[in-house]
Design a protein around this motif. Structure first.
Motif, PDB file in Angstrom:
ATOM      1  N   HIS A  16       0.848  -1.189   0.000  1.00 56.08           N
ATOM      2  CA  HIS A  16       0.000   0.000   0.000  1.00 56.08           C
ATOM      3  C   HIS A  16       0.886   1.242   0.000  1.00 56.08           C
ATOM      4  O   HIS A  16       1.651   1.471   0.935  1.00 56.08           O
ATOM      5  N   THR A  17       0.800   2.017  -1.077  1.00 58.92           N
ATOM      6  CA  THR A  17       1.581   3.247  -1.223  1.00 58.92           C
ATOM      7  C   THR A  17       0.679   4.329  -1.820  1.00 58.92           C
ATOM      8  O   THR A  17      -0.389   4.018  -2.360  1.00 58.92           O
ATOM      9  N   PRO A  18       1.102   5.571  -1.746  1.00 57.55           N
ATOM     10  CA  PRO A  18       0.324   6.630  -2.411  1.00 57.55           C
ATOM     11  C   PRO A  18       0.203   6.396  -3.924  1.00 57.55           C
ATOM     12  O   PRO A  18      -0.826   6.706  -4.523  1.00 57.55           O
ATOM     13  N   ALA A  23      -3.176   4.718  -8.635  1.00 60.88           N
ATOM     14  CA  ALA A  23      -3.448   3.708  -9.665  1.00 60.88           C
ATOM     15  C   ALA A  23      -4.837   3.105  -9.490  1.00 60.88           C
ATOM     16  O   ALA A  23      -5.532   2.837 -10.476  1.00 60.88           O
ATOM     17  N   ILE A  24      -5.256   2.903  -8.259  1.00 59.42           N
ATOM     18  CA  ILE A  24      -6.604   2.374  -8.006  1.00 59.42           C
ATOM     19  C   ILE A  24      -7.638   3.328  -8.585  1.00 59.42           C
ATOM     20  O   ILE A  24      -8.571   2.916  -9.274  1.00 59.42           O
ATOM     21  N   ARG A  25      -7.461   4.605  -8.298  1.00 61.81           N
ATOM     22  CA  ARG A  25      -8.428   5.598  -8.782  1.00 61.81           C
ATOM     23  C   ARG A  25      -8.412   5.730 -10.305  1.00 61.81           C
ATOM     24  O   ARG A  25      -9.468   5.792 -10.932  1.00 61.81           O
ATOM     25  N   THR A  26      -7.230   5.760 -10.908  1.00 64.68           N
ATOM     26  CA  THR A  26      -7.162   5.984 -12.359  1.00 64.68           C
ATOM     27  C   THR A  26      -7.436   4.724 -13.164  1.00 64.68           C
ATOM     28  O   THR A  26      -8.180   4.767 -14.139  1.00 64.68           O
ATOM     29  N   GLU A  27      -6.843   3.592 -12.773  1.00 60.53           N
ATOM     30  CA  GLU A  27      -7.006   2.360 -13.556  1.00 60.53           C
ATOM     31  C   GLU A  27      -8.342   1.672 -13.299  1.00 60.53           C
ATOM     32  O   GLU A  27      -8.948   1.128 -14.219  1.00 60.53           O
ATOM     33  N   LEU A  28      -8.768   1.657 -12.042  1.00 64.41           N
ATOM     34  CA  LEU A  28      -9.975   0.920 -11.692  1.00 64.41           C
ATOM     35  C   LEU A  28     -11.203   1.807 -11.532  1.00 64.41           C
ATOM     36  O   LEU A  28     -12.327   1.313 -11.553  1.00 64.41           O
ATOM     37  N   VAL A  30     -12.284   3.421  -8.846  1.00 62.53           N
ATOM     38  CA  VAL A  30     -12.948   3.320  -7.546  1.00 62.53           C
ATOM     39  C   VAL A  30     -12.034   3.920  -6.481  1.00 62.53           C
ATOM     40  O   VAL A  30     -10.849   4.149  -6.720  1.00 62.53           O
ATOM     41  N   THR A  31     -12.579   4.139  -5.302  1.00 68.16           N
ATOM     42  CA  THR A  31     -11.765   4.633  -4.197  1.00 68.16           C
ATOM     43  C   THR A  31     -10.946   3.474  -3.636  1.00 68.16           C
ATOM     44  O   THR A  31     -11.323   2.298  -3.796  1.00 68.16           O
ATOM     45  N   PRO A  32      -9.852   3.767  -2.969  1.00 72.01           N
ATOM     46  CA  PRO A  32      -9.075   2.688  -2.351  1.00 72.01           C
ATOM     47  C   PRO A  32      -9.893   1.854  -1.363  1.00 72.01           C
ATOM     48  O   PRO A  32      -9.755   0.629  -1.326  1.00 72.01           O
ATOM     49  N   ALA A  33     -10.757   2.495  -0.582  1.00 73.93           N
ATOM     50  CA  ALA A  33     -11.581   1.741   0.368  1.00 73.93           C
ATOM     51  C   ALA A  33     -12.464   0.727  -0.359  1.00 73.93           C
ATOM     52  O   ALA A  33     -12.574  -0.433   0.057  1.00 73.93           O
ATOM     53  N   ARG A  34     -13.088   1.150  -1.446  1.00 70.94           N
ATOM     54  CA  ARG A  34     -13.946   0.242  -2.214  1.00 70.94           C
ATOM     55  C   ARG A  34     -13.113  -0.868  -2.859  1.00 70.94           C
ATOM     56  O   ARG A  34     -13.540  -2.021  -2.916  1.00 70.94           O
ATOM     57  N   PHE A  35     -11.936  -0.521  -3.350  1.00 71.96           N
ATOM     58  CA  PHE A  35     -11.057  -1.533  -3.937  1.00 71.96           C
ATOM     59  C   PHE A  35     -10.771  -2.639  -2.936  1.00 71.96           C
ATOM     60  O   PHE A  35     -10.859  -3.821  -3.255  1.00 71.96           O
ATOM     61  N   TYR A  36     -10.428  -2.270  -1.703  1.00 73.91           N
ATOM     62  CA  TYR A  36     -10.087  -3.289  -0.712  1.00 73.91           C
ATOM     63  C   TYR A  36     -11.306  -4.119  -0.321  1.00 73.91           C
ATOM     64  O   TYR A  36     -11.180  -5.326  -0.083  1.00 73.91           O
TER      65      TYR A  36
END
Length: 65
Positions: A16-18, A23-28, A30-36
């Motif tokens: 987990h890094t900034p 990348a979660i926001r741009t590629e997927l 979604v927010t990081p919380a939703r990704f996890y």
């Protein structure tokens, strides 16, 4: 999002890094919380385990700890 896509993303970004958050926001998209949330479901699903058993096991172990 399909379990195999989430686990493949996690395999590319294991820590987990900034940069991972970006990348979660741009590629997927979604927010990081939703990704996890989705990642933990994917790691516990039969489809996710079949797609990438090693990453799925690592995610489940990290959740249990």
């Amino acid at each position: 999002m399909l379990p195999e896509h989430l686990l493949a993303f996690e395999q590319r970004w294991p820590r987990h890094t900034p940069q991972k958050d970006r990348a979660i926001r741009t590629e997927l998209g979604v927010t990081p919380a939703r990704f996890y949330q989705l990642l933990h479901r994917a790691a516990a699903s039969p489809r996710g385990i079949a797609a990438d058993p090693i990453t799925a096991r690592r995610v489940r172990a990290r959740t249990a700890a």
